[in-house]
Design an enzyme around this catalytic site. Structure first.
Site, short mmCIF file in Angstrom:
data_model
loop_
_atom_site.label_atom_id
_atom_site.label_comp_id
_atom_site.label_asym_id
_atom_site.label_seq_id
_atom_site.Cartn_x
_atom_site.Cartn_y
_atom_site.Cartn_z
N ILE A 150 14.72 -7.52 10.45
CA ILE A 150 13.88 -6.38 10.79
C ILE A 150 12.84 -6.77 11.83
O ILE A 150 12.20 -7.81 11.71
CB ILE A 150 13.13 -5.89 9.53
CG1 ILE A 150 14.12 -5.62 8.40
CG2 ILE A 150 12.31 -4.65 9.84
CD1 ILE A 150 13.48 -5.51 7.05
N CYS A 151 12.70 -5.91 12.85
CA CYS A 151 11.65 -6.15 13.82
C CYS A 151 10.46 -5.27 13.46
O CYS A 151 10.48 -4.06 13.68
CB CYS A 151 12.15 -5.81 15.22
SG CYS A 151 10.92 -6.14 16.48
N LEU A 152 9.48 -5.89 12.85
CA LEU A 152 8.32 -5.13 12.41
C LEU A 152 7.11 -6.04 12.58
O LEU A 152 7.11 -7.17 12.07
CB LEU A 152 8.52 -4.75 10.93
CG LEU A 152 7.47 -3.88 10.26
CD1 LEU A 152 7.38 -2.52 10.95
CD2 LEU A 152 7.80 -3.68 8.78
#
Lengths: 150, 571
Positions: free
Chosen positions: A86-88
């Protein structure tokens, strides 16, 4: 296991006592740092109706470093790649020890409601999302039906 | 460096799927051993050449035969590639790229099943590691795969069938772990369950039994599967686990592993009603030093008597023993039950277990370890090679720590390696015996409770077991779920630090004036956790210093250490 930090015990107790709506996070019965997570696709999003399985792991340095979270259900989303990563920002440079498992999962739920193709992890998906959003949303719906529904 | 290509946690490798660029830029970290380095270069060159040959052929994607070749070579690759902590080897990246389509994924799995050799000690680990990094398969791919496997074990006679079935069992377990949740339930079809349970028949090859047991254990990580399996086991006329756990003392090392895993399952997962837990029946006479169940990374399995360590997860699992040595000459022995990658040696408490990053004993400045599979001594994650042939099942590793002359001597079956002393630049006391294990590895420690097989001659050493004096309670290794159940019931004080929940929250940050933190946590921060403002000052608030809760300190020995200095500062 090395002695379990009280912070983790406290968070676990609270997660069990007051679960977050639409999210279930259950500690593994052998590993208190590992959580089995299920997030319901938010209403009105292309993921609506889907049930997404994630794993969440609290590293040794937690809460000084962020939990590691990954999707285990396939999902068509510009900020989630095919390995489920996840890109967060709060999972990376914007992590703060005042954030918790609960807040992280809420942020992930929010990310499903509001994909952000300008900060992509899955480049091809982000591209599609920018070029033809309607088509992308349709694909996301298809994938949800294919992979995230029982 | 330990070997773990673990679950993420590989955010740093986020662009690793784009194979070509990585392929050309990848260099293993230079080692201090030229021979080793050339070996590494050689193995990388082979992979590059294979790739170039293929590319010049046509602009086709990877050919099946190339994938077969790469898969076949994976166990050797793991043996020689030393940079897992930071990046995956190029050949693995290519396999993963190939596995992106459904056809590719199924092909890679089938190729593993067909090609990974049974005699290679890293074979089973290779399957686990390869699968762990492949793209998430769709439920359809998984169903297609399991339906095509033709799971009947009636004919495990030829060595080819043995390889196939061993690999299928490893693969099923790895998939169950990787896809825990609905997909794991989907894989555990009645056919798969029947196959795995019938594999537990004592007439089968012990390796088939072993990896079937492990697969069942991994399927049980998904609770619905656990119920299904448990019910099926109980419906059998005789619980196969109860029969298999008796193998724990078998002279055959493969059967011994089966015994260990059956016992572990019965104590931790598939609990049998009438059977007492193993920890209730341990003979603890003269058992004074154990592997420390409170000083171990989370997936390592420790036997109820505290002397056997085993790892069945994809991570690199570590443990230290219960007894610390500060001076004198000490010796202990380890029986090698599996001949794969284990790093066994000495570590102080400063050495950190980063199981998911593949770091363990020998991978930092406070530890040193020997790995007889790759024949390397590890310190600060640097390998130093010693040629003498890889260790085998049943070999005895001797570990001698000489704090008088500051040297450490490892020996294999009594044959000593040259002394090493790197670690003493960083620590000269506070050592523990310790080990890190790669997937599917097992070893047995002897701290002197049993006579040593190869006591170093002419050296007046002490053995750990003669000097430690633990209480009876300290010698008990409870199943983990019992410990966790109790932990989650424990209560916490209200005025504790919002970050660690350990110490009293008595610090306010300036200039933002946010509070609710303890001194220890506040000191670790540069930015306020609430508003991200840069912290100029940490001031103590008086109200919170008031009372200390005695009952709390018993469970938290560090409590005093952290609160005293600041009080002194104040007065």
């Amino acid at each position: 296991m090395s002695a379990l930090p009280r912070r983790i015990i406290k968070e676990t107790q609270r997660l069990m006592a007051e679960p977050v709506p639409g999210i279930s996070a259950v500690p593994d019965e052998h590993n208190a740092r590992y959580f089995h997570v299920v997030v319901a696709g938010p209403e009105g999003s292309p993921f609506d109706g889907g049930v997404f399985k994630l794993e969440l792991f609290l590293p040794e340095e937690y809460p000084m470093s962020a939990p590691k979270v990954r999707f285990m259900t396939k999902i068509y989303h510009p900020n989630i790649d095919k390995l489920g990563r996840i890109c967060l920002d709060i999972l990376k440079d914007k992590w703060s020890p005042a954030l918790q498992i609960r807040t992280v999962l809420l942020s992930i739920q929010a990310l499903l409601s509001a994909p952000n193709p300008d900060d992509p992890l899955a480049n091809d998906v982000a591209e599609q999302w920018k070029v033809n959003e309607t088509e992308a949303i349709k694909t996301a719906r298809d994938w949800t039906r294919l992979y995230a529904m029982q | 460096m330990g070997l773990c290509i673990c679950r993420d946690w590989i955010l740093k490798k986020r662009d690793s799927v784009s194979s070509q660029r990585d392929l050309d830029n990848d260099h293993p970290r230079s080692t201090r051993d030229p021979q080793l380095e050339s070996q590494l270069r050689r193995s990388l060159r082979i992979h590059r050449n294979a790739f170039r040959a293929m590319r010049s052929n046509a602009m086709l994607p990877e050919g099946d035969h190339v994938i077969d070749h790469l898969v076949l070579d994976t166990p050797n690759m793991i043996r020689t590639y030393l940079d897992f902590g930071t990046q995956l080897p190029p050949s693995m990246i290519r396999i993963h790229a190939f596995a992106e389509t459904e056809r590719g994924w199924i092909y890679v799995i089938k190729s593993m099943i067909k090609n990974i050799p049974i005699e290679n000690p890293l074979g089973s680990a290779a399957i686990l590691l390869l699968l762990d990094e492949c793209p998430i398969p769709t439920k359809e791919s998984v169903n297609k795969l399991t339906s095509r496997l033709n799971l009947k074990n009636s004919s495990i006679k030829s060595s080819k069938a043995l390889i196939r079935h061993r690999n299928i069992c490893v693969m099923l377990g790895s998939l169950a772990e990787r896809l825990a949740g609905p997909n794991s339930i989907a894989i555990l079809t009645p056919t798969v369950l029947k196959y795995l349970l019938s594999n537990l028949n004592t007439k089968n090859n012990p390796l088939i039994i072993l990896f079937s047991l492990i697969a069942l254990e991994k399927f049980a990580q998904t609770s619905e599967n656990k119920l299904t399996i448990h019910k099926r086991i109980q419906s059998l006329p005789e619980n196969p686990l109860l029969i298999l756990e008796k193998w724990i003392d078998d002279p055959d090392y493969d059967r011994q592993q089966v015994g260990f895993c059956a016992q572990w399952s019965l104590d931790n997962i598939f609990i049998h009603e009438d059977r007492p837990f193993s920890y209730e029946n341990v003979d603890r006479k003269n058992l004074n030093v154990l592997l420390n169940a409170n000083d171990v990374s989370e997936y390592l399995k420790i036997s109820p008597n505290g002397l056997i360590a085993r790892c069945d997860s994809a991570s690199f699992e570590s443990v230290r023993c219960t007894f610390q040595v500060d001076e004198g000459i000490w010796y202990y022995e380890v029986t090698i039950i599996t001949s794969g990658v284990m790093q066994i040696g000495f570590a102080t408490k400063s050495s950190r277990f980063l199981n998911h990053e593949g770091h363990g004993i020998g991978d930092d400045e406070y530890s040193i370890a020997y790995d007889g599979c790759r024949q390397l001594i590890w310190h600060e994650a640097h390998p130093y090679q010693f040629k003498h042939g890889s260790w085998k099942q049943g070999d005895i590793l001797g570990c001698l720590l000489d704090l008088v002359n500051l040297k450490i001597i490892f020996s294999l079956n009594g044959v000593a390696m040259p002394p090493v002393n790197h670690v003493f630049q960083n620590a000269v006391k506070g050592f523990f015996a310790g080990a890190s294990l790669m997937s599917f590895q097992e070893c047995i420690f002897n701290f002197g409770r049993e006579p040593f097989k190869y006591p170093p001659s002419g050296i007046n050493f002490k053995c750990f077991n003669d000097y430690a004096n633990p209480t009876e309670e300290e010698k008990i290794i409870y199943p983990r779920f019992i410990i966790l159940k109790n932990l989650h019931k424990s209560s916490l004080r209200d005025d504790c630090c919002t970050l660690c929940c350990e110490n009293v929250a008595d610090i306010m940050l300036l200039p933002c004036r946010h509070d609710g933190f303890c001194f220890k946590c506040a000191n670790m921060l540069e930015l306020c956790p609430m508003c991200r403002l840069c912290i100029d000052e940490r001031v103590q608030q008086e109200s919170a210093v008031a009372e200390e809760d005695d009952s709390n300190e018993a469970m938290n020995p560090e409590h005093n250490d952290t609160s005293t200095p600041i009080e002194q500062d104040l007065h």
